[in-house]
Design an enzyme around this catalytic site. Structure first.
Site, short mmCIF file in Angstrom:
data_model
loop_
_atom_site.label_atom_id
_atom_site.label_comp_id
_atom_site.label_asym_id
_atom_site.label_seq_id
_atom_site.Cartn_x
_atom_site.Cartn_y
_atom_site.Cartn_z
N SER A 1 0.90 -1.02 -0.06
CA SER A 1 0.09 -0.03 0.08
C SER A 1 1.01 1.17 0.03
O SER A 1 2.02 1.10 0.66
CB SER A 1 -0.69 0.02 1.36
OG SER A 1 -1.30 1.49 1.24
N TYR B 1 -1.39 -0.08 10.68
CA TYR B 1 -1.62 -0.79 9.27
C TYR B 1 -0.26 -0.20 8.51
O TYR B 1 0.00 -0.97 7.60
CB TYR B 1 -2.80 -0.09 8.53
CG TYR B 1 -3.17 -0.18 7.13
CD1 TYR B 1 -3.59 -1.64 6.86
CD2 TYR B 1 -2.88 0.60 6.08
CE1 TYR B 1 -3.88 -2.08 5.52
CE2 TYR B 1 -3.16 0.26 4.87
CZ TYR B 1 -3.65 -1.18 4.51
OH TYR B 1 -3.96 -1.22 3.12
N1 LIG Z 1 -9.00 -0.59 -0.85
C1 LIG Z 1 -8.02 0.34 -0.78
O1 LIG Z 1 -7.93 1.42 -0.93
C2 LIG Z 1 -6.55 -0.42 -0.65
C3 LIG Z 1 -5.39 0.58 -0.78
C4 LIG Z 1 -4.15 0.24 -0.51
C5 LIG Z 1 -3.89 -1.27 -0.37
N2 LIG Z 1 -5.12 -2.13 -0.06
C6 LIG Z 1 -4.72 -3.59 0.16
O2 LIG Z 1 -5.37 -4.27 -1.15
C7 LIG Z 1 -5.81 -5.47 -0.57
C8 LIG Z 1 -7.31 -5.86 -0.87
O3 LIG Z 1 -7.73 -4.97 -0.25
P1 LIG Z 1 -9.60 -4.69 -0.60
O4 LIG Z 1 -9.61 -3.10 -0.52
O5 LIG Z 1 -10.00 -5.39 -1.84
O6 LIG Z 1 -10.48 -5.18 0.62
P2 LIG Z 1 -11.27 -6.24 0.81
O7 LIG Z 1 -12.61 -6.06 -0.14
O8 LIG Z 1 -11.73 -6.05 2.31
O9 LIG Z 1 -10.51 -7.56 0.67
C9 LIG Z 1 -9.90 -8.09 1.45
C10 LIG Z 1 -9.82 -9.67 1.26
O10 LIG Z 1 -9.02 -10.23 2.04
C11 LIG Z 1 -9.45 -11.34 2.79
N3 LIG Z 1 -8.85 -11.79 4.01
C12 LIG Z 1 -8.91 -11.03 4.93
N4 LIG Z 1 -8.32 -11.47 6.07
C13 LIG Z 1 -8.02 -12.97 5.47
C14 LIG Z 1 -7.41 -14.03 6.16
N5 LIG Z 1 -6.90 -13.96 7.33
N6 LIG Z 1 -6.88 -14.93 5.27
C15 LIG Z 1 -7.50 -14.98 4.16
N7 LIG Z 1 -8.01 -13.88 3.51
C16 LIG Z 1 -8.29 -12.89 4.33
C17 LIG Z 1 -11.24 -11.13 2.84
O11 LIG Z 1 -11.94 -12.20 2.87
P3 LIG Z 1 -12.49 -12.88 4.18
O12 LIG Z 1 -12.67 -11.92 5.10
O13 LIG Z 1 -13.37 -13.82 3.55
O14 LIG Z 1 -11.02 -13.52 4.44
C18 LIG Z 1 -11.21 -9.99 1.58
O15 LIG Z 1 -11.88 -10.95 0.50
C19 LIG Z 1 -5.33 -5.54 0.98
O16 LIG Z 1 -4.26 -6.07 1.35
C20 LIG Z 1 -5.39 -4.11 1.24
O17 LIG Z 1 -4.53 -3.87 2.56
C21 LIG Z 1 -6.13 -1.64 -0.45
#
Ligand SMILES: NC(=O)c1ccc[n+]([C@@H]2O[C@H](COP(=O)([O-])OP(=O)(O)OC[C@H]3O[C@@H](n4cnc5c(N)ncnc54)[C@H](OP(=O)(O)O)[C@@H]3O)[C@@H](O)[C@H]2O)c1
Length: 260
Positions: A151, A165
């Site tokens: 990130s 984070y």
């Molecule tokens: N959205 C943003 O603005 C942003 C910006 C920078 C980086 N990111 C990064 O991008 C990635 C995806 O984020 P997103 O925005 O798509 O959020 P999201 O929709 O909440 O996706 C996160 C996914 O990770 C899974 N997960 C969480 N804990 C887990 C575990 N212990 N084991 C296996 N799976 C797990 C969740 O599914 P379950 O709960 O079913 O396990 C969910 O499908 C993350 O690493 C986040 O930090 C996001």
């Protein structure tokens, strides 16, 4: 002769494993990989969202398998890699996208549990996944490619209320570079993508609506909007593909110019 100019198939006959693929960025990555010919194994803790991703991929003519796994547990990530190889025969691409954001509070007020859970999922989860994936890929003549999702909150920017984070995501960026050096000799390329704000609920500030977020992006981001999940997926596919065969240990920022 007709040529499908926009139809790329960089991942035909390859198998990819995407963690956190039941929603958001992970789902977009899984769909994009499948659209370019990959067999895709989607992993996460909850079954239903994974099954929805599989249905979307199969509906578009692709092949996918859902595997429930908690990335903070070594046995689960090892089982996910084993299931991938059992089902599709190899593991060519892995995307370590699963992650959580527990923020909003300054360091002194962050519940200790939020520190531990973010470390366990965002850092230990990537480490354990890398171990299981590399151990498989280095047995394969063609090696493999791994992309970790960090990130801009990590090494690239600073934001109040997100120190824990940010520390986990900085660790992902640094772990990626070290692992890349350790394993390029095994024929495995390891890189990271660092998104800025992306159109998922994770980028909403407490109490903020999507319209509020769009206003904030217009006012603060050079591009005037946040990134789509497809834009992040495109960067991941580039790094995972043979378009990037000499790209090793990089951390590709996709952030609407936020850190430009
Ligand atoms: N959205 C943003 O603005 C942003 C910006 C920078 C980086 N990111 C990064 O991008 C990635 C995806 O984020 P997103 O925005 O798509 O959020 P999201 O929709 O909440 O996706 C996160 C996914 O990770 C899974 N997960 C969480 N804990 C887990 C575990 N212990 N084991 C296996 N799976 C797990 C969740 O599914 P379950 O709960 O079913 O396990 C969910 O499908 C993350 O690493 C986040 O930090 C996001």
């Amino acid at each position: 002769m007709t040529t499908a100019l926009n139809h790329r198939t960089r991942f035909t006959d390859r198998t990819a494993l995407v963690t956190g693929a039941g929603s958001g960025i992970g789902r977009a990555i899984a769909l994009a990989l499948a659209a370019e010919g990959a067999n895709v194994v989607v992993a996460g803790r909850r079954r239903d969202p994974l099954d929805e991703t599989v249905t979307l991929i199969e509906g578009a003519g692709g092949k996918a398998l859902a595997v429930t796994a908690d990335v903070s547990l070594a046995t689960d990530v090892q089982a996910a890699v084993a299931a991938t190889v059992d089902h599709f025969g190899s593991l060519d691409v892995a995307v370590n996208n699963a992650g959580v954001f527990r923020g909003g509070a300054p360091v002194a007020d962050l519940p200790e549990e939020d520190w531990h859970s973010q470390l366990a999922i965002n850092v230990t989860g990537v480490f354990l996944a890398l171990q299981a994936q590399v151990r498989q890929m280095r047995t394969q003549p063609a090696g493999g490619a791994i992309v970790n999702i960090a990130s801009t909150f990590g090494v690239h920017t600073r934001h109040p209320g997100a120190a824990a984070y940010a520390a986990t995501k900085a660790a992902v960026s640094v772990l990626t570079r070290g692992a890349a050096l350790d394993h390029i000799g095994d024929g495995i390329r390891i890189n990271a993508v660092s998104p800025g704000a992306v159109e998922t609920p994770m980028s909403l500030r407490p109490g903020e609506s999507e319209a509020d977020r769009a206003d904030r992006a217009r006012a603060t981001l050079p591009l005037g909007r946040i990134s789509t999940t497809q834009e992040v997926a495109a960067a991941v596919l580039y790094l995972a593909s043979d378009d990037a065969t000499s790209v090793v240990g990089t951390d590709l920022v996709v952030d609407s110019g936020g850190t430009a």
